[in-house]
Design an enzyme around this catalytic site. Structure first.
Site, PDB file in Angstrom:
ATOM      1  N   ASP A  75       0.992  -1.265   0.018  1.00 40.71           N
ATOM      2  CA  ASP A  75      -0.069   0.561   0.211  1.00 40.71           C
ATOM      3  C   ASP A  75       1.252   0.884   0.045  1.00 40.71           C
ATOM      4  O   ASP A  75       0.621   2.298   0.516  1.00 40.71           O
ATOM      5  CB  ASP A  75      -1.096  -0.372   1.518  1.00 40.71           C
ATOM      6  CG  ASP A  75      -2.263  -0.477   1.231  1.00 40.71           C
ATOM      7  OD1 ASP A  75      -3.170  -0.722  -0.550  1.00 40.71           O
ATOM      8  OD2 ASP A  75      -2.571  -1.429   2.156  1.00 40.71           O
ATOM      9  N   ASP A 128      -6.766  -3.375  -5.830  1.00 40.55           N
ATOM     10  CA  ASP A 128      -6.495  -2.117  -5.512  1.00 40.55           C
ATOM     11  C   ASP A 128      -5.397  -1.706  -5.406  1.00 40.55           C
ATOM     12  O   ASP A 128      -4.880  -0.251  -5.281  1.00 40.55           O
ATOM     13  CB  ASP A 128      -6.892  -2.562  -3.111  1.00 40.55           C
ATOM     14  CG  ASP A 128      -7.898  -3.059  -3.408  1.00 40.55           C
ATOM     15  OD1 ASP A 128      -8.348  -4.138  -4.021  1.00 40.55           O
ATOM     16  OD2 ASP A 128      -8.617  -3.620  -2.076  1.00 40.55           O
TER      17      ASP A 128
HETATM   18  N1  GLY Z   1      -7.258  -0.770  -0.439  1.00 40.25           N
HETATM   19  C1  GLY Z   1      -8.914  -2.022   0.676  1.00 40.25           C
HETATM   20  C2  GLY Z   1     -10.093  -1.582   0.572  1.00 40.25           C
HETATM   21  O1  GLY Z   1     -10.220  -0.982  -0.629  1.00 40.25           O
HETATM   22  O2  GLY Z   1     -10.016  -1.726   1.534  1.00 40.25           O
END
Ligand code: GLY
Length: 397
Positions: free
Chosen positions: A120, A178
């Site tokens: 992330d 994501d």
């Molecule tokens: N990247 C985690 C979410 O969108 O919940």
């Protein structure tokens, strides 16, 4: 007398001087005023929120019933959104209290540049330091972004052609949709260093994801699991969506945002086509409500009584304002008008919290993780971030 050749030449000059469709789409004065008012109201909300935060804590959500503010350290995926949202609001309001608070929060975020345990880093470091660099550049921000990109690339596998998302099981190489939004950081790193390695990792990840995450209707799976030794796909499933065959709303939003960035950074038309396909899946979906803020999953049980996810709405809105610049004619108008209608909704009392409520967060009605029964119909810091970005994109149109 004008020769036919001269007429044709003049015609060509006129055509070249004509504004593109995106340039011809005009912002609405009333909505611009609403956006400016919403930014002022948001600045006041965040001044309440900031009073409740120790230096090393970052806001995540707020539970109205128990009046509980949920915060995190700098290490989870949400850390960069608060400083980023403060910076977007500072740009809109010129309120230096927001800028100072954002700067204060960069300190405890900085160490994450060396965090190799998460995919992330794009969310965390580009939304914070990337915006700081854009607004008030300092040489040390460049090194933070480069180091963050370097850490992110340690998670890349040549065999799979992807950056690993989750580490929970070494025998299963897990990649979630994501992850597409982490790639923007890598393009920044290639610009800063001249080293194309980061660029190549981003392109390879995007290509592999395009091949395996998407269904024929251009909706996407949430999670694809690869065999780390062979790169073969072993499973496609959901974790945060309603079912393995459903379209989790925020997942669709991450895909749209990610492939729009991919086109911006590479100008490769296949990414533009992909972003257009995703946009069309979303905007033409029969379960998309009239205000275009999606339910938490396009196939959520209980529609029309299922909860909305304003975070998905905010990401889609912001992405559509960008994507509208890259397409022609009616498509640009469709995206722009859809994004305007989402922005209008988010600036209305249906989503924008009244002063002093919502724990100091801006938007109401987000869904974090429905299957886990976690954070349903609550404010979410990432909804706020993409909302503040969408407001700036509209103002700067
Ligand atoms: N990247 C985690 C979410 O969108 O919940």
């Amino acid at each position: 007398m004008l020769h036919i050749r001269h007429i044709l030449f003049l015609l060509l000059i006129c055509l070249a001087a004509m504004p593109s469709t995106a340039q011809r789409l005009k912002t609405n004065k009333k909505l611009l005023r609403t956006v400016a008012q919403s930014q002022q109201a948001s600045a006041a909300q965040y001044k309440l929120l900031m009073q409740q935060l120790p230096l090393d804590r970052f806001p995540v959500t707020y539970y109205e019933k128990t009046r509980k503010l949920v915060t995190s350290g700098s290490e989870p995926w949400v850390g960069g959104f608060y400083p980023g949202a403060l910076l977007y609001l500072y740009e809109g309001t010129k309120d230096t209290a927001l800028f100072n608070e954002a700067m204060r929060k960069l300190g405890p975020m900085e160490k994450e540049q060396f965090n190799k345990t998460t995919h992330d880093l794009g969310f965390m470091m580009y939304c914070s330091f990337g915006n700081a660099k854009r607004i008030a550049p300092r040489p040390e921000y460049d090194q933070v972004l480069i180091n963050s990109a370097r850490s992110l690339c340690t998670r890349f596998s040549e065999k799979v052609g992807c950056i690993r998302s989750w580490d929970s099981d070494a025998a299963r190489f897990m990649v979630i949709i994501d992850n597409m939004v982490n790639l923007e950081l890598l393009f920044a790193a290639t610009r800063l260093t001249g080293d194309s390695t980061y660029y190549k990792v981003a392109v390879t990840h995007a290509n592999t994801t395009m091949q395996h995450h998407f269904r024929p209707d251009y909706s996407s799976h949430h999670l694809v699991i690869y065999n780390p030794a062979t790169g073969a796909v072993s499973k496609k499933q959901t974790v945060q969506g309603a079912s393995d065959s459903s379209a989790w709303a925020r997942g669709q939003a991450w895909g749209l945002y990610g492939y729009t960035v991919m086109y911006r950074e590479t100008k490769d038309k296949k990414y533009l086509d992909q972003a257009n396909h995703i946009a069309q899946f979303i905007l033409r979906h029969p379960n998309l409500p009239a205000d275009k803020i999606p339910y938490w999953d396009f196939n959520a049980p209980g529609i029309p009584n299922a909860p909305r996810d304003v975070s998905a709405g905010a990401v889609i809105c912001s992405a559509l304002f960008e994507l509208a610049k890259y397409v022609d004619g009616r498509t640009a108008r469709t995206y722009f008008k859809a994004a305007e209608s989402m922005l209008q909704a988010m600036c209305s009392p249906a989503y924008l919290a009244a002063a002093g409520t919502n724990g100091g967060f801006l938007l109401m009605h987000g869904v974090g993780n429905y299957p886990r029964n976690a954070d349903i119909d609550v404010p979410l810091i990432y909804a706020d971030y993409y909302f503040t970005e969408a407001m700036r994109r509209y103002q700067q149109w």
